[in-house]
Design a protein around this motif. Structure first.
Motif, short mmCIF file in Angstrom:
data_model
loop_
_atom_site.label_atom_id
_atom_site.label_comp_id
_atom_site.label_asym_id
_atom_site.label_seq_id
_atom_site.Cartn_x
_atom_site.Cartn_y
_atom_site.Cartn_z
N VAL A 63 0.83 -1.20 0.00
CA VAL A 63 0.00 0.00 0.00
C VAL A 63 0.87 1.26 0.00
O VAL A 63 0.60 2.21 -0.74
N LEU A 64 1.90 1.26 0.81
CA LEU A 64 2.77 2.44 0.88
C LEU A 64 3.54 2.64 -0.42
O LEU A 64 3.66 3.78 -0.90
N LEU A 65 4.04 1.57 -1.00
CA LEU A 65 4.79 1.69 -2.25
C LEU A 65 3.91 2.20 -3.40
O LEU A 65 4.28 3.13 -4.12
N ILE A 66 2.73 1.59 -3.55
CA ILE A 66 1.84 2.02 -4.63
C ILE A 66 1.32 3.42 -4.36
O ILE A 66 1.18 4.24 -5.28
N GLY A 67 1.06 3.73 -3.09
CA GLY A 67 0.63 5.08 -2.74
C GLY A 67 1.71 6.11 -3.03
O GLY A 67 1.40 7.25 -3.39
N ALA A 68 2.97 5.70 -2.90
CA ALA A 68 4.07 6.62 -3.17
C ALA A 68 4.26 6.83 -4.67
O ALA A 68 4.57 7.94 -5.11
N VAL A 69 4.06 5.79 -5.45
CA VAL A 69 4.34 5.86 -6.89
C VAL A 69 3.16 6.39 -7.69
O VAL A 69 3.30 7.26 -8.55
N ARG A 70 1.95 5.88 -7.36
CA ARG A 70 0.79 6.20 -8.19
C ARG A 70 -0.33 6.91 -7.43
O ARG A 70 -1.06 7.70 -8.01
N ASP A 71 -0.51 6.57 -6.16
CA ASP A 71 -1.59 7.14 -5.34
C ASP A 71 -2.95 7.00 -6.03
O ASP A 71 -3.64 8.00 -6.28
N PRO A 72 -3.40 5.78 -6.33
CA PRO A 72 -4.69 5.59 -7.01
C PRO A 72 -5.85 6.08 -6.15
O PRO A 72 -5.79 6.04 -4.92
N GLN A 73 -6.92 6.51 -6.82
CA GLN A 73 -8.10 7.01 -6.10
C GLN A 73 -9.35 6.19 -6.41
O GLN A 73 -10.45 6.58 -6.04
N SER A 74 -9.19 5.06 -7.07
CA SER A 74 -10.34 4.23 -7.41
C SER A 74 -10.97 3.64 -6.16
O SER A 74 -10.31 3.48 -5.12
N ARG A 75 -12.25 3.30 -6.23
CA ARG A 75 -12.95 2.70 -5.10
C ARG A 75 -12.28 1.39 -4.70
O ARG A 75 -12.09 1.12 -3.51
N ARG A 76 -11.92 0.56 -5.67
CA ARG A 76 -11.31 -0.73 -5.35
C ARG A 76 -10.01 -0.55 -4.57
O ARG A 76 -9.77 -1.25 -3.59
N TRP A 77 -9.19 0.40 -5.00
CA TRP A 77 -7.93 0.62 -4.30
C TRP A 77 -8.16 1.16 -2.89
O TRP A 77 -7.50 0.74 -1.93
N GLN A 78 -9.08 2.10 -2.75
CA GLN A 78 -9.33 2.68 -1.43
C GLN A 78 -9.92 1.65 -0.47
O GLN A 78 -9.65 1.69 0.73
N LEU A 79 -10.71 0.72 -0.99
CA LEU A 79 -11.20 -0.37 -0.15
C LEU A 79 -10.04 -1.25 0.31
O LEU A 79 -9.98 -1.67 1.47
N PHE A 80 -9.13 -1.54 -0.60
CA PHE A 80 -7.95 -2.34 -0.26
C PHE A 80 -7.08 -1.61 0.75
O PHE A 80 -6.58 -2.20 1.72
#
Length: 214
Positions: A63-80
């Motif tokens: 979560v931290l790595l993907i949040g650092a690189v892309r920071d997605p805002q989709s519902r699926r990602w935020q649920l994860f």
């Protein structure tokens, strides 16, 4: 460019840098023990990976790595992301309440602090201070409990096969299955309250930052 926009962009960059730094820190903490004990007859990689602490921290690093690189805002990602935050909160609270004096294969003080105390706090602060723009319902947050339930089932199935259980409260050999069932129900109810609380503080963080009615 508007000063508020500049401040917002600067804040986002700082968040991403901090996420990347803590992701690397967490990855080092996760890899330190298995790499140091590689080839040792007393160390089991399968057992190490069967701790909820290790599994939740692996998710946290992702979560931290993907949040650092892309920071997605989709519902699926935020649920994860919300689910992972919950699992880290569970890791921190269960350790503090039930496991502080139990050997859970993390004898190194700095690793124990990183995985049981610091990273759970980091994930929770990240969830509150850089909250999701997606509104997550209470029912959806309770769905986060599927993984802990599956983990409990896995531990109870694997335990008799390898004659090893990751945590005393999951070990029926001394307490019996009735006491274990009572403990499991209590833990599940506590985790449900934690899930609702994690979702609630995320909403409060979003309301504070975005000024939206949540």
């Amino acid at each position: 460019m508007d000063a508020a926009v500049v401040t917002e962009l600067r804040g986002q960059r700082i968040v991403r840098v901090l996420r990347a730094a803590f992701a690397v820190y967490g990855l080092i903490a996760l890899l330190w023990i298995p790499l140091r004990n590689a080839g040792s007859a007393d160390f089991s990689t399968a057992d190490y990976l069967s701790y909820f602490t290790i599994e939740s921290n692996i998710l946290a690093v992702v979560v931290l790595l993907i949040g650092a690189v892309r920071d997605p805002q989709s519902r699926r990602w935020q649920l994860f992301r919300g689910a992972t935050t919950l699992y880290m909160v569970i890791t921190g609270i269960v350790y503090a309440v039930l496991l502080a004096n139990v050997d859970v294969m993390l004898q190194d003080a700095w690793i124990n602090t990183a995985l049981h105390r610091l990273l759970p706090l980091v994930l929770l602060l990240d969830w509150v201070l850089a909250p999701s723009r997606v509104r997550i319902s209470d029912a959806q947050s309770l769905g986060w409990l599927i993984f802990p339930a599956v983990y409990g089932g896995y531990s109870l199935i694997r335990g008799p096969i390898v004659d090893w259980y990751p945590y005393p409260f999951l070990d029926p050999r001394d307490q019996g299955y009735l006491q274990l069932a009572v403990t499991a129900v209590v833990l599940l109810l506590a985790m449900a309250l934690m899930a609702l609380a994690v979702n609630a503080v995320g909403r409060l963080g979003a309301r504070r930052r975005y000024g939206e009615d949540r």
